[in-house]
Design an enzyme around this catalytic site. Structure first.
Site, short mmCIF file in Angstrom:
data_model
loop_
_atom_site.label_atom_id
_atom_site.label_comp_id
_atom_site.label_asym_id
_atom_site.label_seq_id
_atom_site.Cartn_x
_atom_site.Cartn_y
_atom_site.Cartn_z
N SER A 32 6.25 33.60 -17.93
CA SER A 32 5.72 34.85 -18.25
C SER A 32 6.15 35.93 -16.96
O SER A 32 5.67 35.56 -15.63
CB SER A 32 4.30 34.98 -18.13
OG SER A 32 3.73 34.49 -19.42
N HIS A 63 7.80 38.46 -22.18
CA HIS A 63 8.93 37.38 -22.49
C HIS A 63 10.25 37.79 -23.15
O HIS A 63 9.92 38.70 -24.28
CB HIS A 63 8.36 36.19 -23.20
CG HIS A 63 7.35 35.34 -22.67
ND1 HIS A 63 7.90 34.19 -22.08
CD2 HIS A 63 6.13 35.51 -22.44
CE1 HIS A 63 6.83 33.56 -21.75
NE2 HIS A 63 5.82 34.44 -21.89
N HIS A 85 5.42 29.67 -27.30
CA HIS A 85 4.38 28.93 -26.95
C HIS A 85 3.72 28.28 -28.21
O HIS A 85 3.95 29.02 -29.38
CB HIS A 85 3.24 29.65 -26.21
CG HIS A 85 3.58 30.41 -24.91
ND1 HIS A 85 4.41 31.54 -25.09
CD2 HIS A 85 3.31 29.90 -23.98
CE1 HIS A 85 4.61 31.87 -23.83
NE2 HIS A 85 4.34 31.13 -23.19
N TYR A 87 0.70 28.39 -28.98
CA TYR A 87 -0.26 29.12 -29.55
C TYR A 87 0.22 29.96 -30.59
O TYR A 87 -0.90 30.69 -31.18
CB TYR A 87 -1.12 29.53 -28.32
CG TYR A 87 -0.65 30.37 -27.49
CD1 TYR A 87 -0.15 31.90 -27.78
CD2 TYR A 87 -0.28 29.93 -26.16
CE1 TYR A 87 0.44 32.68 -26.73
CE2 TYR A 87 0.53 30.63 -25.21
CZ TYR A 87 0.69 32.09 -25.68
OH TYR A 87 1.31 32.91 -24.76
N GLU A 88 1.41 30.49 -30.33
CA GLU A 88 1.95 31.55 -31.28
C GLU A 88 2.00 31.12 -32.63
O GLU A 88 2.20 31.94 -33.54
CB GLU A 88 3.27 31.99 -30.74
CG GLU A 88 3.36 32.54 -29.30
CD GLU A 88 4.44 32.92 -28.87
OE1 GLU A 88 5.23 34.24 -29.22
OE2 GLU A 88 4.94 32.23 -27.93
N ALA A 115 3.86 30.71 -15.32
CA ALA A 115 2.38 31.34 -14.70
C ALA A 115 1.07 30.63 -14.68
O ALA A 115 1.06 29.96 -16.00
CB ALA A 115 2.33 32.80 -15.38
N MET A 214 -0.58 27.20 -20.18
CA MET A 214 -0.56 27.12 -21.65
C MET A 214 1.08 26.77 -22.20
O MET A 214 1.33 27.05 -23.45
CB MET A 214 -1.04 28.59 -22.61
CG MET A 214 -2.27 29.19 -21.88
SD MET A 214 -2.55 30.63 -22.96
CE MET A 214 -3.95 31.26 -21.80
N SER A 215 1.64 26.20 -21.27
CA SER A 215 3.07 26.03 -21.61
C SER A 215 3.61 24.79 -20.88
O SER A 215 2.64 23.85 -20.50
CB SER A 215 4.06 27.05 -21.41
OG SER A 215 4.08 27.30 -19.87
N ASN A 238 -3.48 34.05 -10.72
CA ASN A 238 -4.90 34.40 -10.80
C ASN A 238 -5.71 33.06 -10.32
O ASN A 238 -5.10 32.05 -10.50
CB ASN A 238 -5.22 34.82 -12.25
CG ASN A 238 -5.02 33.70 -13.48
OD1 ASN A 238 -3.93 33.75 -13.93
ND2 ASN A 238 -6.04 33.02 -13.73
N HIS A 249 -4.20 39.36 -19.04
CA HIS A 249 -2.82 39.16 -18.82
C HIS A 249 -2.13 40.07 -18.14
O HIS A 249 -0.96 39.94 -17.38
CB HIS A 249 -2.23 39.37 -20.36
CG HIS A 249 -0.93 38.76 -20.62
ND1 HIS A 249 -0.05 37.66 -19.95
CD2 HIS A 249 0.13 39.50 -21.20
CE1 HIS A 249 1.16 37.53 -20.36
NE2 HIS A 249 1.43 38.76 -20.98
#
Ligand code: HPA
Length: 279
Positions: A32, A63, A85, A87-88, A115, A214-215, A238, A249
């Site tokens: 990201s 992306h 990802h 989650y998509e 990220a 998450m990746s 973060n 985000h």
């Protein structure tokens, strides 16, 4: 036998046809807000994911979604500018199809970036961190289902999933461009897309995780399965949930943007050093 290998083969053939005489040796996955590295390649060819059989297009803002081949300081590279990802909603085989394609195209070394939220106290937004190991709390794995030996063994070892020599090389690259020694840490994969809760982050810290994301993990497992060497780099965008303010985000993208120049420099130097390695 499963159709997974045939799908990877078809995608690799489409990539090879677009690349002509190019023989990429290093694969790079850009996370990201970290996509600009691909724009710095010399002699580049870009292929939108939509033109590659089986490739899903990411719907996440930040992306881009194209494969870029080119030379980086003399090293032939194949770069994913954007990733999908789990989650998509894509099946996990589709999430790892691109990394498998890069490897089948000849990239025996892959650099996977993301990220991430910083869990460990010394990890602050803007830090570039080398991933030393991971924890997978999703309950899923890209290798579930029938195993195809053409990809790799049924029970692949994960004790050196993140290659120590590649981490040393990245440390050398960092020193050469005047950066302080890079911190290293353990990356935890949870499904997302909601960020973790503060209680989950406390749990993850207890379990030994330093970075939340998450990746990356499915790609790293698939790459190790195929015998590729992996370097993982997180950009801490973060403080993880409960350690700072609310998460967004926008903050992730802004921090990634702030350090992107340094990130690109580190990546270029590292890929350049790989030229002298046996690839
Ligand atoms: N958690 C999970 N994924 C992330 C984070 C985070 O704090 N920051 C960027 N990606």
């Amino acid at each position: 036998m499963s159709a997974v290998y045939e799908q990877v083969e078809r995608a690799a053939q489409a990539v090879a046809a677009a690349l002509g005489a190019r023989r990429p040796r290093v694969g790079v996955v850009l996370g990201s807000g970290l996509g600009r590295f691909a724009d710095t390649l010399e002699d580049m060819v870009a292929i939108p994911y939509g033109q590659l059989p089986g490739f899903a297009e990411s719907r996440v803002l930040g992306h881009a979604g194209r494969l870029v081949a080119g030379s980086c300081s003399g090293t032939p590279a194949l770069v994913m500018q954007g990733r999908v990802h789990l989650y998509e909603g894509h099946p996990i085989e589709q999430v790892v199809l691109p990394i498998r394609t890069l490897i089948l195209c000849g990239c025996k070394t892959v650099i996977i970036t993301n990220a991430a939220g910083g869990i460990r106290a010394d990890l602050v937004p803007g830090d570039l961190v080398l991933i030393s190991d991971h924890i997978n709390l999703t309950g899923t794995n890209p290798l579930q289902g029938a195993n195809d030996e053409r990809l790799g063994p049924r029970f692949p070892d994960m004790s050196t999933a993140y290659d120590a020599e590649l981490r040393s090389l990245a440390q050398r690259a960092a020193a050469e461009i005047g950066l302080r020694p890079l911190k290293e840490g353990v990356y935890n994969w949870m499904l997302g897309p909601s960020y973790e809760t503060p209680a989950e982050i406390r749990m993850l810290r207890t379990l030994g995780a330093d970075l939340a994301g998450m990746s990356t993990v499915p790609e790293v497992i698939a790459a190790n399965h195929m015998g590729a060497r992996v370097l993982g780099i997180s950009c801490v965008t973060n403080m993880a949930a409960g350690l700072g303010g609310k998460l967004s985000h926008d903050e992730v993208k802004q921090t990634a943007e702030r350090v992107e120049k340094q990130f690109v420099h580190l990546l270029r130097q590292t890929v350049g050093l790989l030229k002298s390695e046996e690839l």
